[in-house]
Write an enzyme that holds these catalytic residues in place. Structure first.
Site, PDB file in Angstrom:
ATOM      1  N   ALA A 126      -6.032   2.786   3.679  1.00 30.56           N
ATOM      2  CA  ALA A 126      -5.490   2.930   2.221  1.00 30.56           C
ATOM      3  C   ALA A 126      -4.211   2.481   2.157  1.00 30.56           C
ATOM      4  CB  ALA A 126      -5.617   4.535   1.939  1.00 30.56           C
ATOM      5  N   HIS A 127      -3.037   3.127   2.435  1.00 31.51           N
ATOM      6  CA  HIS A 127      -1.707   2.857   2.550  1.00 31.51           C
ATOM      7  C   HIS A 127      -0.871   3.700   3.419  1.00 31.51           C
ATOM      8  CE1 HIS A 127      -2.700   4.960  -1.048  1.00 31.51           C
ATOM      9  NE2 HIS A 127      -1.906   5.582  -1.056  1.00 31.51           N
ATOM     10  N   PHE A 128       0.256   2.946   4.031  1.00 29.37           N
ATOM     11  CA  PHE A 128       1.057   3.727   4.675  1.00 29.37           C
ATOM     12  C   PHE A 128       0.412   4.065   5.861  1.00 29.37           C
ATOM     13  CE2 PHE A 128       3.024   4.001   0.515  1.00 29.37           C
ATOM     14  CZ  PHE A 128       3.890   2.964   0.336  1.00 29.37           C
ATOM     15  N   ASN A 129      -0.540   3.579   6.633  1.00 29.63           N
ATOM     16  CA  ASN A 129      -1.181   4.017   7.845  1.00 29.63           C
ATOM     17  C   ASN A 129      -0.675   3.236   8.896  1.00 29.63           C
ATOM     18  OD1 ASN A 129      -3.446   3.777   5.309  1.00 29.63           O
ATOM     19  ND2 ASN A 129      -3.776   5.692   6.506  1.00 29.63           N
ATOM     20  N   GLY A 145      -1.656   7.657   4.920  1.00 33.67           N
ATOM     21  CA  GLY A 145      -0.828   8.239   5.888  1.00 33.67           C
ATOM     22  C   GLY A 145      -1.288   8.845   7.221  1.00 33.67           C
TER      23      GLY A 145
END
Length: 214
Positions: A126-129, A145
């Site tokens: 997704a994002h910020f992983n 996350g």
């Protein structure tokens, strides 16, 4: 334990990647006999050899191979060797390094880091992983996350072990993330501890810590 018993135990403890990821052996025909951590330890060289097999639907430059249908947003950073497959999406400020393979229609969202990892078809990060030193199957969703931790920073003995077939296997490395089977769902801000093995269709709840060996 005699030699025959040791041999049988070794066979029992062998992880067959096709049991976790449907298309593994048909994609990586020469390494399907290796264990996941053996693959990640040698992934840069494996990907370089894989680049040599690609057809002219890929644009290859300085060790980075991008399918002509892939979308790479501005400010994403790619460090060779990297293969980005058909219809992939790489979001702004994503960072791919130290050997990365993305199959078909993989989405890596804004601000994600993928290091020394294989990610198969239609998986969404997704994002910020952070995905590190891991092998990730198809049709998996990592919510925002969620991370695959790849190193025991907090331990004096940082050597990683994995739990498989109810037995603990010492893998003699200090860097390995996770093997995640097809169709798993990883909730937001969940953490997969180093050495995590998830069978297909596993659901990890939001904020959950997976620590298979205490």
């Amino acid at each position: 334990m005699n030699d025959m018993t040791e041999s049988k135990t070794a066979i029992t403890n062998m992880i067959k990647l096709d049991d976790f990821i449907t298309h593994f052996s048909s994609t990586f025909t020469e390494i399907d006999h290796l264990q996941p951590w053996e693959i990640t330890q040698n992934l840069s060289e494996i990907i370089r050899k894989q680049i040599e097999k690609l057809d002219d639907n890929f644009v290859v430059k300085e060790g980075i191979a991008i399918h002509k249908t892939a979308v790479i947003e501005h400010s994403a950073v790619l460090k060779a060797p990297v293969i980005i497959g058909e219809n992939c999406f790489i979001g702004a400020n994503a960072y791919l390094r130290n050997g990365v393979f993305l199959g078909k229609a993989v989405s890596v969202g804004p601000g994600c880091e993928v290091k020394t990892s294989i990610i198969f078809n239609e998986t969404k990060i997704a994002h910020f992983n952070f995905i590190g030193d891991s092998i990730i199957g198809s049709n998996i969703n990592f919510e925002a996350g969620a991370v695959t931790a790849n190193h025991f920073n907090e331990r004096t003995n940082k050597t990683i072990s994995v739990l498989f077939n109810s037995l603990i296997i010492k893998i003699n490395t200090e860097k390995f993330g996770s093997l995640v089977g097809d169709n798993c769902k990883i909730g937001a801000n969940a953490v997969l501890s180093p050495g995590t093995i998830l069978i297909p269709d596993t659901v990890v709840k939001r904020l959950e810590l997976i620590e298979q060996i205490k």
